[in-house]
Every structure is written in C-alpha cells, then in structure tokens.
Design a protein around this motif. Structure first.
Motif, short mmCIF file in Angstrom:
data_model
loop_
_atom_site.label_atom_id
_atom_site.label_comp_id
_atom_site.label_asym_id
_atom_site.label_seq_id
_atom_site.Cartn_x
_atom_site.Cartn_y
_atom_site.Cartn_z
N HIS A 14 -4.11 -8.88 1.84
CA HIS A 14 -4.84 -7.86 2.60
C HIS A 14 -4.61 -6.48 1.98
O HIS A 14 -3.47 -5.99 1.96
CB HIS A 14 -4.32 -7.80 4.04
CG HIS A 14 -4.57 -9.05 4.83
ND1 HIS A 14 -5.62 -9.18 5.70
CD2 HIS A 14 -3.88 -10.21 4.90
CE1 HIS A 14 -5.57 -10.38 6.28
NE2 HIS A 14 -4.53 -11.02 5.81
N ASP A 15 -5.69 -5.86 1.51
CA ASP A 15 -5.60 -4.49 1.02
C ASP A 15 -5.99 -3.57 2.18
O ASP A 15 -7.17 -3.48 2.55
CB ASP A 15 -6.56 -4.31 -0.17
CG ASP A 15 -6.55 -2.90 -0.72
OD1 ASP A 15 -5.64 -2.12 -0.37
OD2 ASP A 15 -7.46 -2.57 -1.52
N MET A 16 -5.00 -2.91 2.78
CA MET A 16 -5.25 -2.08 3.96
C MET A 16 -5.67 -0.67 3.54
O MET A 16 -5.32 -0.20 2.45
CB MET A 16 -3.98 -2.04 4.84
CG MET A 16 -3.50 -3.41 5.32
SD MET A 16 -4.76 -4.38 6.20
CE MET A 16 -4.84 -3.50 7.76
N HIS A 64 -9.91 -4.20 3.46
CA HIS A 64 -10.08 -3.61 4.80
C HIS A 64 -10.56 -2.17 4.71
O HIS A 64 -10.65 -1.49 5.71
CB HIS A 64 -8.74 -3.65 5.55
CG HIS A 64 -8.30 -5.04 5.89
ND1 HIS A 64 -8.60 -5.65 7.09
CD2 HIS A 64 -7.60 -5.97 5.18
CE1 HIS A 64 -8.08 -6.87 7.12
NE2 HIS A 64 -7.47 -7.09 5.98
N ASP A 65 -10.84 -1.73 3.49
CA ASP A 65 -11.15 -0.32 3.26
C ASP A 65 -12.63 -0.14 2.95
O ASP A 65 -13.16 -0.80 2.04
CB ASP A 65 -10.30 0.16 2.07
CG ASP A 65 -10.31 1.67 1.93
OD1 ASP A 65 -11.24 2.32 2.45
OD2 ASP A 65 -9.37 2.18 1.31
N ARG A 66 -13.27 0.78 3.67
CA ARG A 66 -14.70 1.03 3.42
C ARG A 66 -14.96 1.54 2.01
O ARG A 66 -16.10 1.48 1.52
CB ARG A 66 -15.23 2.07 4.42
CG ARG A 66 -15.45 1.48 5.76
CD ARG A 66 -15.83 2.43 6.85
NE ARG A 66 -15.62 1.74 8.11
CZ ARG A 66 -16.42 0.76 8.54
NH1 ARG A 66 -17.50 0.44 7.86
NH2 ARG A 66 -16.14 0.13 9.67
N LYS A 111 -1.84 0.96 -2.95
CA LYS A 111 -2.11 -0.26 -2.17
C LYS A 111 -3.08 -1.19 -2.90
O LYS A 111 -2.82 -2.38 -3.07
CB LYS A 111 -2.71 0.10 -0.79
CG LYS A 111 -1.77 0.91 0.09
CD LYS A 111 -2.41 1.31 1.39
CE LYS A 111 -3.47 2.38 1.27
NZ LYS A 111 -2.98 3.71 0.89
N THR A 112 -4.21 -0.61 -3.35
CA THR A 112 -5.21 -1.45 -4.01
C THR A 112 -4.69 -1.98 -5.35
O THR A 112 -4.93 -3.14 -5.70
CB THR A 112 -6.52 -0.65 -4.21
OG1 THR A 112 -6.97 -0.24 -2.91
CG2 THR A 112 -7.59 -1.47 -4.89
N THR A 113 -3.94 -1.14 -6.04
CA THR A 113 -3.36 -1.59 -7.32
C THR A 113 -2.45 -2.78 -7.07
O THR A 113 -2.57 -3.82 -7.74
CB THR A 113 -2.58 -0.43 -7.98
OG1 THR A 113 -3.48 0.66 -8.17
CG2 THR A 113 -1.97 -0.84 -9.31
MG MG Z 1 -6.98 1.46 -1.73
#
Ligand code: MG
Ligand code: ATP
Length: 215
Positions: free
Chosen positions: A79-81, A38-40, A15-17
């Motif tokens: 949006h990076d979920m 959106h990720d801690r 997802k982040t990539t």
């Molecule tokens: Mg990620």
C-alpha cells in the motif's frame, strides 16, 4: 496474504519510492504482488505504466478510487499511502496483521512531523489491539550529517527500530522514471544499494507472532 503499508503524513519522504521498490523486489521473487496506490497523484500507477514487459509483473490497483476487488488472491499487498494520511486511513484498509514501514528524511521538519505520526500511532487503540509491526526507514541518507545522528538517537530513545538507511542516489530517481527498481538492474551497478535493503527485506519477511502461533 501479507500486507505492507508504506506511510508517513509528511510529503516527499519516499513513500512511493519504497513502495515501488518493495513491489518490484517481491515480484522478482516470483510472488504475486498487488501495488495499491492510495494517492490521487497516482505516482505508483505511473511507475507501473512505465514498467517494461521484461520485468516481473505487478498488478496495479487504484485504491484512491475505491478499487479493492479480490485482494485475497495476492501473496503480497503493498500500500502506497498519500501525504496527509492518518492512522485511521491505514486501519480502514487493513485486512489483518500488517507491517507498517515509515520512511523518514533526516531534516528538522521531517523529524518533527514524524514524531507527531509516531505519537498518533502510540495513542491508537487499533495499533494497541492489532498485529501491526512498525519500523522506520531513514531515506535519502547522508550518514555523516548531524540530522541523521539526531534521527537515529531519537528513534533509539522512543524504542522504534530503524531497520534500514537508504542513501540518496540518482538510481532511485531514474528507476522511478523507467518503471524499474534496483532489483531489476544489473547487480554490479547497484550492489551497494542492494545491501542497504537487506535488513528491511528480512524484517518484512520475518513471521509475525500470530503467524508463528498458527504455523
Ligand atoms: Mg507518493
Ligand atoms: N533515496 C533516494 N535518493 C534519491 N532520490 C530519492 C530517494 N528517495 C526518494 N527520492 C526522490 O524524492 C522525491 C520524493 O519521493 P517519493 O515520491 O517517493 O516521496 P513520497 O513520500 O511518495 O511523496 P508524496 O508525499 O508526494 O507521495 C522523488 O523525486 C524521488 O525520486
């Protein structure tokens, strides 16, 4: 303003990539981009902190902390979920028509988790009643493996477009570490990777039915 959600409850599928690569692509086209983490774990924000000043700018937004001021001024919101996110988490942050990109690894556990997410999307009233275009991206692909064939066959069966297949390469791991993307690197070094992104970029930039109706 266009919105792209990169989501899959399964951890580590890319997802982040995908979110950082996409943010960088649109920024390199001169578009005003905000990257909402959106990720801690803040991996997208960490990537942006490492981004060299010479690269096209992207605005960081710590969405996991509830930062969401003046989003309307951007051309693109990416949006990076986080892992574990549910359909409702996407719905809560969605401000109108959106595209949902689901990265998936071709492994048995990832495919099973992906099926559950697709079923949840299928059952969702919000998805049924809103302009949500959904497509899958196979990530870390080795095309000659059985599980890649299983994944492609499954997506065909459920009528879910597989818009791109991204190979497994250190280019993405290095890019993540250095705040860059393949779109910031010399073309000669990443030409085969750039080609793999074209169908996804075309799909993302295609106008939605609503946009065509209101054009
Ligand atoms: Mg990620
Ligand atoms: N195509 C690829 N080739 C090689 N490595 C990859 C590729 N895609 C992702 N990776 C690596 O796999 C790991 C997980 O990727 P990433 O962080 O993008 O997944 P994620 O879905 O955001 O994870 P999380 O659920 O923890 O947020 C990272 O180390 C990343 O660099």
């Amino acid at each position: 303003m266009k919105q792209i959600f990169v989501a899959n409850p399964k951890g580590g599928c890319g997802k982040t990539t995908l979110a950082t690569q996409l943010a960088s692509y649109f920024a390199s086209e001169g578009i005003q981009v905000a990257l909402l983490d959106h990720d801690r774990q803040q991996s997208s924000l960490d990537w942006l902190k490492a981004r060299p000043d010479s690269c096209a700018p992207i605005v960081p937004i710590a969405a996991f902390r509830g930062d969401n001021a003046a989003l309307e001024k951007f051309d693109y919101l990416i949006h990076d979920m986080p892992a574990g996110c549910e359909v409702d988490d996407i719905r809560r942050h969605c401000l109108g028509p959106c595209k949902l990109v689901i990265p998936m690894l071709a492994s048995p556990t990832d495919i099973k988790a992906g099926v559950r997410f697709l079923m949840a999307l299928n059952r969702s009233d919000w998805v049924a009643q809103s302009q949500v275009d959904i497509a899958m991206v196979a990530n870390r692909v080795r095309t000659n493996t059985n599980y890649y064939k299983v994944l492609s066959a499954f997506l065909e069966q459920v009528n879910m477009p597989l818009v791109a297949s991204i190979r497994d390469t250190q280019n993405y791991i290095r890019a993540m570490d250095n705040g860059v993307s393949i779109f910031d690197l010399p073309r000669s070094r990443v030409s085969s990777d750039l080609k793999q992104w074209q169908p996804l970029l075309q799909w993302l930039q295609a106008q939605t039915e609503t946009e065509l109706e209101t054009a």
